[in-house]
Write a protein that holds these residues in place. Structure first.
Motif, PDB file in Angstrom:
ATOM      1  N   SER A   1       5.382   0.222  -9.160  1.00  0.00           N
ATOM      2  CA  SER A   1       6.067   0.239  -7.873  1.00  0.00           C
ATOM      3  C   SER A   1       6.672  -1.139  -7.656  1.00  0.00           C
ATOM      4  CB  SER A   1       5.105   0.590  -6.739  1.00  0.00           C
ATOM      5  OG  SER A   1       4.142  -0.434  -6.563  1.00  0.00           O
TER       6      SER A   1
ATOM      7  N   LYS B   1       0.636   7.627  -6.755  1.00  0.00           N
ATOM      8  CA  LYS B   1      -0.545   8.470  -6.863  1.00  0.00           C
ATOM      9  C   LYS B   1      -1.001   8.507  -8.317  1.00  0.00           C
ATOM     10  CE  LYS B   1       0.349  11.465  -2.901  1.00  0.00           C
ATOM     11  NZ  LYS B   1       0.510  12.859  -2.428  1.00  0.00           N
TER      12      LYS B   1
ATOM     13  N   LEU C   1      -9.554   5.334  -4.996  1.00  0.00           N
ATOM     14  CA  LEU C   1      -8.373   4.488  -4.819  1.00  0.00           C
ATOM     15  C   LEU C   1      -8.078   4.270  -3.346  1.00  0.00           C
ATOM     16  CD1 LEU C   1      -5.940   2.988  -6.011  1.00  0.00           C
ATOM     17  CD2 LEU C   1      -4.714   5.173  -6.063  1.00  0.00           C
TER      18      LEU C   1
ATOM     19  N   TRP D   1       0.144  -0.882 -11.727  1.00  0.00           N
ATOM     20  CA  TRP D   1      -1.167  -0.513 -11.183  1.00  0.00           C
ATOM     21  C   TRP D   1      -2.121  -0.109 -12.297  1.00  0.00           C
ATOM     22  CZ3 TRP D   1      -2.056  -0.633  -5.821  1.00  0.00           C
ATOM     23  CH2 TRP D   1      -0.934  -0.883  -5.041  1.00  0.00           C
TER      24      TRP D   1
ATOM     25  N   SER E   1       3.737   1.572  -1.299  1.00  0.00           N
ATOM     26  CA  SER E   1       4.410   1.718  -2.595  1.00  0.00           C
ATOM     27  C   SER E   1       3.470   2.198  -3.695  1.00  0.00           C
ATOM     28  CB  SER E   1       5.026   0.380  -3.011  1.00  0.00           C
ATOM     29  OG  SER E   1       4.019  -0.543  -3.417  1.00  0.00           O
ATOM     30  N   CYS E   2       2.165   2.243  -3.426  1.00  0.00           N
ATOM     31  CA  CYS E   2       1.183   2.595  -4.457  1.00  0.00           C
ATOM     32  C   CYS E   2       1.427   4.013  -4.967  1.00  0.00           C
ATOM     33  CB  CYS E   2      -0.230   2.476  -3.893  1.00  0.00           C
ATOM     34  SG  CYS E   2      -1.513   2.981  -5.054  1.00  0.00           S
TER      35      CYS E   2
ATOM     36  N   LEU F   1      -7.813   0.738  -1.261  1.00  0.00           N
ATOM     37  CA  LEU F   1      -6.639   0.357  -0.479  1.00  0.00           C
ATOM     38  C   LEU F   1      -7.009   0.070   0.972  1.00  0.00           C
ATOM     39  CD1 LEU F   1      -3.979   2.850  -1.897  1.00  0.00           C
ATOM     40  CD2 LEU F   1      -4.226   0.421  -2.409  1.00  0.00           C
TER      41      LEU F   1
ATOM     42  N   ILE G   1       0.835  -1.205   0.000  1.00  0.00           N
ATOM     43  CA  ILE G   1       0.000   0.000   0.000  1.00  0.00           C
ATOM     44  C   ILE G   1       0.868   1.253   0.000  1.00  0.00           C
ATOM     45  CG2 ILE G   1      -1.688   1.297   1.353  1.00  0.00           C
ATOM     46  CD1 ILE G   1      -2.853  -1.404   2.233  1.00  0.00           C
TER      47      ILE G   1
ATOM     48  N   LEU H   1      -6.955  -3.806  -8.662  1.00  0.00           N
ATOM     49  CA  LEU H   1      -5.921  -2.797  -8.458  1.00  0.00           C
ATOM     50  C   LEU H   1      -4.728  -2.968  -9.397  1.00  0.00           C
ATOM     51  CD1 LEU H   1      -5.848  -2.664  -4.557  1.00  0.00           C
ATOM     52  CD2 LEU H   1      -6.528  -0.792  -6.061  1.00  0.00           C
ATOM     53  N   PHE H   2      -4.357  -4.213  -9.709  1.00  0.00           N
ATOM     54  CA  PHE H   2      -3.138  -4.483 -10.462  1.00  0.00           C
ATOM     55  C   PHE H   2      -3.451  -4.830 -11.915  1.00  0.00           C
ATOM     56  CE2 PHE H   2      -1.275  -6.417  -6.308  1.00  0.00           C
ATOM     57  CZ  PHE H   2      -1.202  -5.144  -5.761  1.00  0.00           C
TER      58      PHE H   2
END
Length: 541
Positions: free
Chosen positions: A504, A377, A453, A498, A374-375, A457, A372, A481-482
């Motif tokens: 990330s 923006k 988003l 993402w 590493s997500c 998360l 999370i 998400l991925f």
């Protein structure tokens, strides 16, 4: 201060996209906003292009679903306008479902405007004039009846074709080992391909394992056959299993009829038609193979419903060299599970290292906070996108003027000099690149992506850290998400791509167990991340 208006465009088929439907709906929205002094948010127009509203598909998974989620998160200001051509663009579902969707939007304080008849619907207008509610109900009933009538006509046409299958083929689509001879209207066997299927049946009857058959076919570079482009694809175990259970090999065709149950489409098998295709496998061999499959399934308790989700990255994990999916090799002990490149697993090359899975699963559950954090923006805000579009527009204007000047001067000279030719080619190349950038930037990206988003998360953290992890739910969130996750064992990390944009990585101890598992494949080429592995050569037929 002007109220904000959002336009919602929808049409069901590609033919409508080629026509005037999209331009007409957008022009009506712009005209209404200008006449009523509304601020039309063009960057947030919602478009369901080629999405049907008959079964409520647009409200379940289309752009309208994004608008409803924004309402649920209180991100659409009260008093905003939703501009649609007519109520049938919003929904053609059954009357109670359509009315529920209609009232859900109104109860959020959003005013619905039907541009075709210039009617305005709001909670206040419905309370003051209940006749508007009746008019909306009649409109939604008419839309549903029209769609139901079209559906009945299509079903009747399909029933007629299905009744004549014994004398006339449904279409030219057929198994890959045959083709339709149009002059005679009959299917004929392509012997080279049929021989591959016959050899598979002989191997199975000789107790050769499915994975051994797959490896042998890929090592011999036997080309795939079937519908669509098969270039670069490889044999897999599920394809062997399909060939062993499809009755088309003995000439039997089973037609299916689509039905909707609880809003979901189900395919119901109809009466089998024997002799529809020419048989390539004898009935005796077919029966022996089916008996072996039944015995094997009963012995290993295979065939029941699957419970849980062993692989949390199913459909997401990728090899760092060839970018092909990774396959999870299981064992009785949960600690003895490994990832391996599917290309190597099927004997088609690439690195065949085994990578321990338990450490990867720990990152997706116990250490989910690392993922999370590493997500990235969202790449672009609404204001940044508008600024970039303005720069592109200005640059395109200058380039087109320069290109027009070069073209206009060309007839005046006998031969263009090399610098002039290079300038023209450079201008044309830059225009093409800017048009591609503009198209990418114009793709709708809601400005509330940051908020939605963060909600996803938070849900990911809650599900991953629960005392009892709901594995199917966790897998569903990860897929939302991925785009993909590259299992980069050389650098002991997961490279996460993402869906909202950006990449990330998170560190993880994967401890590869071996370099090369098979000496025969030790000299095969290895590929760097980002490069596509060369396709298997096609054998001339």
């Amino acid at each position: 201060m002007s109220s904000i208006a959002y336009s919602y465009l929808r049409f069901s088929t590609a033919e409508q996209a080629a026509g005037d439907s999209r331009r007409r709906q957008m022009a009506m929205a712009e005209k209404y906003a200008a006449e009523h002094h509304l601020k039309l948010d063009l960057s947030l127009s919602f478009r369901d292009l080629g999405v049907s509203a008959y079964r409520g598909q647009n409200a379940k998974e289309g752009a309208l679903r994004a608008f409803l989620e924004a309402i649920e998160h209180n991100l659409v200001p009260s008093g905003s306008y939703l501009l649609i051509e007519s109520l049938d663009r919003l929904s053609r579902d059954r009357i109670l479902s359509a009315q529920s969707l209609f009232l859900q939007i109104l109860e959020a304080g959003v005013i619905i405007v039907t541009l075709g008849d210039q009617r305005t619907y709001s909670l206040q207008s419905l309370n003051q004039n209940p006749l508007d509610l009746i008019i909306s109900l009649v409109s939604m009933m008419r839309a549903n009846e029209e769609s139901e009538m079209k559906s009945r006509r299509i079903r009747a046409a399909f029933d007629t074709k299905r009744a004549n299958l014994a004398t006339k083929p449904w279409s030219s689509r057929c198994p890959g080992w045959m083709r339709l001879d149009k002059p005679s209207g009959k299917f004929v066997v392509v012997e080279e391909r049929a021989e591959v299927v016959r050899q598979i049946y002989q191997d199975v009857l000789a107790d050769v394992g499915h994975q051994t058959i797959v490896t042998k076919l890929n090592e011999r570079q036997v080309p795939l056959f079937g519908q669509g482009n098969q270039k670069g694809k490889m044999w897999q175990k599920n394809l062997i299993q399909h060939l062993l259970r499809t009755p088309t090999v003995i000439g039997t065709h089973i037609p299916f009829k689509s039905e909707y149950v609880d809003g979901a489409m189900r395919l119901r098998p109809q009466q089998a038609i024997e002799g529809y295709y020419p048989a390539i496998i004898s009935k005796a061999d077919w029966d022996r193979v089916q008996a072996k499959r039944k015995t094997w399934c009963e012995h290993y308790h295979v065939g029941g419903p699957k419970i849980g989700r062993n692989n949390l990255l199913a459909g997401l994990s990728r090899c760092p060299f060839c970018d092909r999916p990774m396959v999870l090799l299981g064992a009785q002990s949960p600690n003895w599970r490994y990832y391996m490149c599917r290309r190597a697993f099927n004997g088609a090359g690439c690195s065949d290292r085994w990578v321990r899975y338990p450490g990867i699963e720990d990152v997706l559950t116990v250490d989910i906070d690392e993922v999370i954090r590493s997500c990235p923006k969202p790449a672009l805000t609404s204001d940044a996108r508008k600024h970039m579009l303005m720069i592109i527009r200005s640059r395109l204007y200058d380039l087109r003027r320069r290109l027009a000047s070069i073209i206009s001067e060309q007839p005046k000279v006998r031969q263009m000099t090399r610098p002039v030719l290079e300038a023209r080619q450079a201008a044309e190349a830059e225009i093409e690149r800017l048009l591609a950038d503009r198209k990418r930037l114009r793709i709708d990206r809601p400005k509330w992506l940051d908020v939605t988003l963060s909600k996803k998360l938070e849900k990911l953290r809650m599900v991953a850290k629960a005392n009892t992890v709901d594995r199917p739910e966790l897998h569903s969130i990860l897929k939302s998400l991925f785009v993909k996750v590259i299992i980069d064992w050389e650098h002991n990390r997961l490279d996460i791509h993402w869906k909202h944009g950006g990449k990330s990585f998170v560190k993880v101890d994967m401890r590869p167990q071996r370099k090369v598992a098979n000496k025969r494949r030790a000299d095969r080429p290895r590929y760097q991340p980002g490069e596509m592995a060369p396709a298997l050569p096609v054998v001339a037929r």
